[in-house]
Design a protein around this motif. Structure first.
Motif, mmCIF file in Angstrom:
data_model
loop_
_atom_site.group_PDB
_atom_site.id
_atom_site.type_symbol
_atom_site.label_atom_id
_atom_site.label_comp_id
_atom_site.label_asym_id
_atom_site.label_seq_id
_atom_site.Cartn_x
_atom_site.Cartn_y
_atom_site.Cartn_z
ATOM 1 N N LEU A 208 1.725 4.869 0.142
ATOM 2 C CA LEU A 208 1.157 6.075 0.745
ATOM 3 C C LEU A 208 0.836 7.133 -0.314
ATOM 4 O O LEU A 208 1.603 7.336 -1.264
ATOM 5 N N SER B 194 0.837 -1.204 0.000
ATOM 6 C CA SER B 194 0.000 0.000 0.000
ATOM 7 C C SER B 194 0.866 1.246 0.000
ATOM 8 O O SER B 194 1.421 1.635 1.009
ATOM 9 N N PHE C 177 2.953 8.547 13.574
ATOM 10 C CA PHE C 177 2.625 7.304 12.899
ATOM 11 C C PHE C 177 2.154 6.325 13.988
ATOM 12 O O PHE C 177 2.961 5.654 14.636
HETATM 13 C C1 LIG Z 1 5.265 4.665 -0.123
HETATM 14 C C2 LIG Z 1 5.240 4.093 1.263
HETATM 15 N N1 LIG Z 1 6.318 4.190 2.070
HETATM 16 C C3 LIG Z 1 6.268 3.702 3.340
HETATM 17 C C4 LIG Z 1 5.145 3.090 3.817
HETATM 18 C C5 LIG Z 1 5.120 2.573 5.258
HETATM 19 N N2 LIG Z 1 4.091 3.230 6.066
HETATM 20 C C6 LIG Z 1 2.847 2.723 6.138
HETATM 21 S S1 LIG Z 1 1.841 3.600 7.121
HETATM 22 C C7 LIG Z 1 3.073 4.674 7.538
HETATM 23 C C8 LIG Z 1 2.840 5.767 8.522
HETATM 24 C C9 LIG Z 1 1.380 6.037 8.819
HETATM 25 O O1 LIG Z 1 1.222 7.079 9.714
HETATM 26 P P1 LIG Z 1 0.019 8.080 9.595
HETATM 27 O O2 LIG Z 1 -0.206 8.487 8.209
HETATM 28 O O3 LIG Z 1 0.219 9.174 10.573
HETATM 29 O O4 LIG Z 1 -1.247 7.218 9.987
HETATM 30 P P2 LIG Z 1 -1.625 6.637 11.420
HETATM 31 O O5 LIG Z 1 -1.048 5.260 11.397
HETATM 32 O O6 LIG Z 1 -1.065 7.522 12.481
HETATM 33 O O7 LIG Z 1 -3.110 6.617 11.436
HETATM 34 C C10 LIG Z 1 4.252 4.335 6.882
HETATM 35 C C11 LIG Z 1 5.518 5.069 7.038
HETATM 36 C C12 LIG Z 1 4.071 2.958 2.900
HETATM 37 N N3 LIG Z 1 2.927 2.339 3.201
HETATM 38 N N4 LIG Z 1 4.129 3.489 1.657
#
Ligand SMILES: Cc1ncc(C[n+]2csc(CCOP(=O)(O)OP(=O)(O)O)c2C)c(N)n1
Ligand SMILES: [Mg+2]
Length: 549
Positions: free
Chosen positions: A411, A409, A466
């Protein structure tokens, strides 16, 4: 009559019913698209150019094809960034057409990056137009592949968009996709196994959505009185208010995956990925596998009975065979689904009613379910907790009322998906639900919705980091050094994004959630995008994925 390849592409796209093309400059065919009146949605980077077209194909279930262009050739800067979007489209099997500049004769082997092998690794077909007069042939092949078989991206690379050809020699006629019916003896074998099983379970994948087979899936499940689990990408393929719906994830799904003696997969590759279930004790279960692609048969698990064909034709044949054999008695199947589901959902339903401050994120999801008409809206998640939590609790009643995405997935995809959803369904309220990380990816793209007057809403579950990555009440966290960002105490994102021209609000009171969402959807109607920041707690609790054992 002699025309240039760029003009030929524009005319062929129009003949194929393509209404717009997403892009990031420069791609040499763009000027021809402009001259020929093909509207372009210009994103702010090449990955998003691919992602919007990719999402459009997903949201329309492949009934319309998303098309994008980006920079290639010897200066493949755009292509190298677009590669991330292509890899994601390939990973998730999305039928998107990507058009890029090809390396022209006399310039091959000049650069370090091997365009051909890179693009071949992320496409169903990579066609390099080595002669201008082959354009109709290449475009016919591209659209045939985009509309037939297992979906996936197709790339056409154009080394010289100014090259001339005579468009009257091989006049272009739009092509139709083709579907296949399963072998009747396989259908009969599958139904015999299903009717013999004690505790069968239907496992519905995204192929059901691409085949437009949701109605047939419901009829089949009810005829054979079998509970249904949907994959993340198939969320909405089966109506989630149906008495036989188990879930996408959560304890109730684990229960049924453990308990079933026969797993009846339809439209899923059954690949045990990071964001899908494995089949526990698979060797002790009977696996019936209905799929469009023979490469999935006996892939991760031994297949007892394969049924190869289009999911809708397959389901129609299964329905006819099961009817002839008398179906399955109702028994207590639906009652058990309700009991197991209610028990598993209790803790989430409590969180959805929570009056805590900072707001519990589940209360935001409950607000979305209250403020949106499930038959006239589109919601998608981000990577992170919004995916995990929404796919645990968000009730989806129609195919693509919710877009689940991501075998991996990446981001930032939610913003592209929401733009594409609004372009596909201007009458629907379209919402991306994101955390800090997804928001960071999409910040550069926010201008697009303003410029194009695309009234979408970004819901930010603003929790200052995160969630689940650092230490908290759930344990040590797996990334204790890399989870903090400037949070709501440091930056007021609603002010930042408000300055751009979005309708924005910052919501701290649980009782304001629904009203704030309704105000956002109201301004969306006039084409103004909205950003609503909900000040939330970190609450990384959600249904898990069952591992392969
Ligand atoms: C392109 C990409 N790089 C790294 C990740 C790893 N990753 C998944 S979720 C996340 C952080 C999510 O944090 P946030 O957006 O604050 O959501 P929360 O979990 O706090 O609700 C990361 C770094 C990813 N999914 N996609
Ligand atoms: Mg966060």
């Amino acid at each position: 009559m002699s025309i240039d390849v760029g003009t030929g592409i524009a005319r062929i796209l129009k003949a194929e019913g393509i209404d717009w093309v997403s892009t990031f400059p420069v791609c040499k065919v763009n000027n021809a698209l402009g001259r020929e009146g093909v509207p372009m949605v210009m994103m702010r980077d090449d990955r998003y150019a691919v992602a919007v077209a990719d999402a459009f194909s997903r949201i329309t279930g492949g009934t319309k094809i998303g098309v994008c262009t980006f920079q290639g050739g010897v200066n493949a800067a755009g292509l190298q960034v677009a590669f991330a979007g292509m890899a994601q489209a390939f990973e998730d099997g999305s039928p998107v057409l990507c058009i890029t500049d090809g390396i022209s004769a006399g310039e091959t082997e000049n650069s370090q990056f091997d365009v051909t092998s890179a693009l071949k690794s992320v496409s169903k077909w990579y066609g390099h137009l080595d002669k201008p007069e082959r354009l109709p042939e290449f475009m016919r092949r591209a659209f045939t592949m985009l509309r037939s078989g297992r979906p996936g991206p197709v790339v056409i690379s154009i080394p010289n968009s100014d090259a001339q050809y005579d468009e009257t020699v091989d006049p272009y006629l739009p092509v139709k996709g083709s579907k296949s019916l399963p072998d009747p003896s396989d259908v009969s074998g599958a139904i015999d196994l299903l009717l013999k099983a004690e505790n069968p379970l239907i496992y519905a994948g995204e192929g059901v959505i691409y085949a437009g087979a949701s109605g047939e899936l419901k009829e089949f499940a009810e005829l054979v009185n079998t509970p249904v689990v949907s994959t993340l990408k198939a969320k909405g393929a089966f109506p989630e208010d149906n008495a036989l719906f188990v879930g996408v994830r959560g304890e109730q799904v684990n229960h049924y995956l453990e308990k079933c003696d026969l797993l009846f997969a339809i439209g899923s590759s059954l690949s045990p990925g990071r964001f899908s279930h494995g089949i526990p004790n698979a060797l002790k279960k009977t696996i019936v596998h209905c799929t469009i692609d023979e490469l999935h048969i006996n892939k991760a698990y031994p297949t007892a009975q394969a049924v190869i064909g289009d999911a809708r034709f397959t389901l129609q044949a299964l329905i006819a065979d099961a009817k002839a054999k008398g179906g399955r008695p109702a028994g207590k199947v639906a009652a058990e689904v309700k009991t197991v589901r209610d028990e598993a959902m209790t803790k989430y339903r409590e969180a959805m009613a929570s009056s805590d401050k900072p707001i519990n994120p589940y209360r935001v999801y409950a607000g979305l379910m209250e403020a949106l008409d499930p038959h006239k809206s589109f919601v998608t998640h981000e990577s992170g907790n919004t995916r995990d939590q929404l796919s645990t609790v968000y009730d989806t009643l129609i195919p693509r009322g919710f877009l689940g995405w991501g075998n991996v997935s990446s981001l930032g995809f939610s913003f592209a998906a929401t733009i594409a959803a609004k372009l596909a369904h201007p009458d629907k309220d379209c919402v991306a639900v994101t955390g800090e990380a997804g928001l960071g990816y999409m910040l550069g793209q926010l201008e697009v919705a303003l410029r194009q007057k695309i009234g979408v809403t970004v819901v930010h579950v603003s929790n200052g980091g995160f969630a689940g990555y650092g230490p908290g009440f759930w344990g040590d966290g797996h990334d204790p050094f890399t989870h903090k960002v400037l949070g709501y105490d440091d930056v007021d994102m609603s002010k930042v994004i408000g300055e751009l021209g979005y309708h924005t609000e910052r919501v701290t009171e649980p009782s304001d959630i629904v009203l704030a969402l309704r105000r956002a959807f109201e301004v969306n109607k006039s084409g103004q995008p909205a950003y609503i920041e909900f000040i939330c707690s970190q609450f990384p609790i959600y249904g898990g994925w069952v591992g392969k054992s």
